[in-house]
Structure formats: structure tokens, C-alpha cells
Design a protein around this motif. Sequence first.
Motif, PDB file in Angstrom:
ATOM      1  N   GLU A   8      44.266 -14.571  37.474  1.00 47.04           N
ATOM      2  CA  GLU A   8      44.079 -15.797  36.662  1.00 47.04           C
ATOM      3  C   GLU A   8      44.837 -16.982  37.286  1.00 47.04           C
ATOM      4  O   GLU A   8      45.985 -16.828  37.724  1.00 47.04           O
ATOM      5  N   PHE A  23      51.463 -20.263  34.260  1.00 50.50           N
ATOM      6  CA  PHE A  23      52.497 -20.868  33.405  1.00 50.50           C
ATOM      7  C   PHE A  23      52.906 -22.247  33.900  1.00 50.50           C
ATOM      8  O   PHE A  23      53.768 -22.876  33.291  1.00 50.50           O
ATOM      9  N   LYS A  25      37.668 -18.808  29.413  1.00 46.25           N
ATOM     10  CA  LYS A  25      38.554 -17.972  28.586  1.00 46.25           C
ATOM     11  C   LYS A  25      38.460 -18.380  27.116  1.00 46.25           C
ATOM     12  O   LYS A  25      38.598 -19.563  26.776  1.00 46.25           O
ATOM     13  N   PHE A  31      46.266 -19.021  25.541  1.00 44.31           N
ATOM     14  CA  PHE A  31      47.632 -18.551  25.292  1.00 44.31           C
ATOM     15  C   PHE A  31      48.593 -19.725  25.094  1.00 44.31           C
ATOM     16  O   PHE A  31      48.476 -20.744  25.779  1.00 44.31           O
ATOM     17  N   CYS A  41      43.282 -12.389  30.840  1.00 46.45           N
ATOM     18  CA  CYS A  41      44.689 -12.321  30.421  1.00 46.45           C
ATOM     19  C   CYS A  41      44.846 -12.115  28.913  1.00 46.45           C
ATOM     20  O   CYS A  41      44.605 -11.038  28.413  1.00 46.45           O
ATOM     21  N   TYR A  42      45.257 -13.145  28.173  1.00 46.46           N
ATOM     22  CA  TYR A  42      45.540 -13.045  26.733  1.00 46.46           C
ATOM     23  C   TYR A  42      44.360 -12.452  25.957  1.00 46.46           C
ATOM     24  O   TYR A  42      44.566 -11.831  24.905  1.00 46.46           O
ATOM     25  N   ARG A  65      44.377  -8.972  24.316  1.00 42.34           N
ATOM     26  CA  ARG A  65      44.950  -8.657  22.998  1.00 42.34           C
ATOM     27  C   ARG A  65      43.903  -8.688  21.872  1.00 42.34           C
ATOM     28  O   ARG A  65      44.256  -8.488  20.704  1.00 42.34           O
ATOM     29  N   GLY A  79      47.708 -13.641  34.540  1.00 45.20           N
ATOM     30  CA  GLY A  79      48.993 -14.109  35.054  1.00 45.20           C
ATOM     31  C   GLY A  79      50.034 -13.641  34.049  1.00 45.20           C
ATOM     32  O   GLY A  79      50.636 -14.443  33.344  1.00 45.20           O
ATOM     33  N   TRP A  80      50.171 -12.332  33.944  1.00 41.36           N
ATOM     34  CA  TRP A  80      50.948 -11.727  32.856  1.00 41.36           C
ATOM     35  C   TRP A  80      52.433 -11.739  33.202  1.00 41.36           C
ATOM     36  O   TRP A  80      52.809 -11.361  34.309  1.00 41.36           O
ATOM     37  N   ARG A 105      56.679  -8.965  29.336  1.00 41.34           N
ATOM     38  CA  ARG A 105      55.786  -8.211  28.436  1.00 41.34           C
ATOM     39  C   ARG A 105      54.914  -7.232  29.214  1.00 41.34           C
ATOM     40  O   ARG A 105      53.799  -6.926  28.828  1.00 41.34           O
TER      41      ARG A 105
HETATM   42  O1  AKG Z   1      49.620 -12.134  26.038  1.00 45.43           O
HETATM   43  C1  AKG Z   1      50.541 -12.214  26.836  1.00 45.43           C
HETATM   44  O2  AKG Z   1      51.620 -11.633  26.644  1.00 45.43           O
HETATM   45  C2  AKG Z   1      50.408 -13.005  28.094  1.00 45.43           C
HETATM   46  C3  AKG Z   1      49.210 -13.901  28.077  1.00 45.43           C
HETATM   47  C4  AKG Z   1      49.231 -14.906  29.169  1.00 45.43           C
HETATM   48  O3  AKG Z   1      50.193 -15.037  29.867  1.00 45.43           O
HETATM   49  C5  AKG Z   1      48.032 -15.700  29.424  1.00 45.43           C
HETATM   50  O4  AKG Z   1      47.000 -15.504  28.776  1.00 45.43           O
HETATM   51  O5  AKG Z   1      48.109 -16.575  30.303  1.00 45.43           O
END
Ligand code: AKG
Length: 263
Positions: free
Chosen positions: A40, A47, A111, A115, A146-147, A150, A171-172, A176
Motif C-alpha cells: 500500500e 503514514f 480503498k 484508516f 490494509c485497514y 478488519r 502499510g501495517w 499491531r
Molecule cells: O488497522 C490497522 O491497524 C492498520 C491500518 C493501516 O495502517 C492502514 O490502513 O493504513
Amino acid sequence: MRASLIQIAVDEDEPVEARRQRAAALVREQSGSDLVVLPELWTTGAFAFERFAEHAEPLKGPTYETMADAARTAGVWLHAGSLPERDEQGTLYNTSLVFSPSGDLAAAYRKIHRFGFDKGEAVLMGAGDTPVTVALPDTTVGLATCYDLRFPELFRALVDAGAETFVVPAGWPERRRAHWTLLARARAVENQTFVLACGTAGTHAGVPQAGHSIVVDPWGEVVAEAAADEEILTVDIDPGRVAVTREQFPVLKDRVPSLHRPA
Ligand SMILES: O=C(O)CCC(=O)C(=O)O
């Protein structure tokens, strides 16, 4: 089917264009693979929020052109990870691109679950609204980023659309990492799919990345897992395992969709 996950390091001291060219060279080196995957937001860092606008591109911008060429040169299906896309109205999206071995765009996915809660991607980017699958010769791939990992309901929607393999660029963050591994395995076992989840290495915006890209089979077993640093994780998987698993242990047939709708 041979898949190579390029867990590229995303550090701020490497200029975006240098990393773009380095990623393309790494893709070209995977010419023996059927499917190559990047993570990602690897141009900016997932970030590095303040860099999204500066490095946002139209869909058919420099990353698109470079990755289309790399896919064509290597002769591989390429999930080129995601990039910060700016549409014609100026809205940013976290958009994944999939190219065929001829370098044509096979799919684009914005996406859906952003997040950051009340900051970062969640306020800087628009949300996608469409689950996307793409038919490869050996398997139908469901796209998530990524997110999204969940949100099991997205993956069920992808299964209903025919997905047998999920490809999840991410990009985790390292802090976590336990969730990353657990969620990748959960999405695989509950949907009886392969999961190919490709993260980044390195540290950007002060956030150490987990790495630990992972491939999980339809039984929930880990086929291969990377370490934390930059690495290319190459695996041979048999997509036929999805149908066999679903036939031998047919839990998906026991769903009760009528209970999943609001009364
Ligand atoms: O859900 C997470 O802990 C990380 C998610 C994340 O970093 C993202 O979606 O960019």
C-alpha cells in the motif's frame, strides 16, 4: 501459480521517483512469477499523510505508466499496490492498480475503509464504494487494502462475487503486527480462500512498519511469512485447493443470509 510479494522498504530518505524506479526493477526481476504484488502507498508511505497531496497522481500518472511497463516487460500479472490518486474533482483516493501481463489495466480499486478515525487518511482521502474482483487465469482475486482487513463483510461480498484469493497490500505498523497475522488467517479460514498480504518494511513518519508479509492457504495455515526487512516472498500455491476445501468442508453453504439483513 507462483506469486511474489515485494515487501519494499519505504523510508523518507529515498526520493519517490527513485523508489518508483527501484520497485519497477524489482518487478522486472520476477519474470518467472505469475503474479507479483506490491504494498500500500509505497511511493509516499501509508503514514506520511503530509506527502499524500504532494505526490498524488491522476490514475494514469507516473506510477501507472511505470508499473504497466514493468508488468509488460516481466510478462506477469502485477498488483502494483496502491498510490495516492487525485481525481478530476481534486479528491484523493487510496487506489490499487492491477495490470495484465500485456501491461493493460485489469482493475482499479479505491480503498473502502479509510484508516485514521478523525485524522490522516480518514480525513485526507475519499472512500471507495465498490468491491472489486479480477479474474486471473488460475484464480479470481478479490481486492482489499490494509485497514479493510478488519472488515469481514467486505471479504464476504468479494466471495459472493467469486473471489478465491484475496490480495491485500498494506502499510501495517509494527505495533499491531499480531493483528495483521491473525486477521490475514481469519479472512482465509472463514472464506476458504488464499490470502496474499503484502506489507512494507522500513520506517516513515516515525512509524516502524511490520513487514511480515504473509501467504495463508484456504485452511488458514501460513504457507510463507517474511521477516521485518525488505524482502521478496515467493510462493507456489495451488488455486485448486480453494474448490477442494470448499467441497470437503462446505461451511459456506451453511450461511443464513436472511439473518444478515436488518429486520
Ligand atoms: O488497522 C490497522 O491497524 C492498520 C491500518 C493501516 O495502517 C492502514 O490502513 O493504513
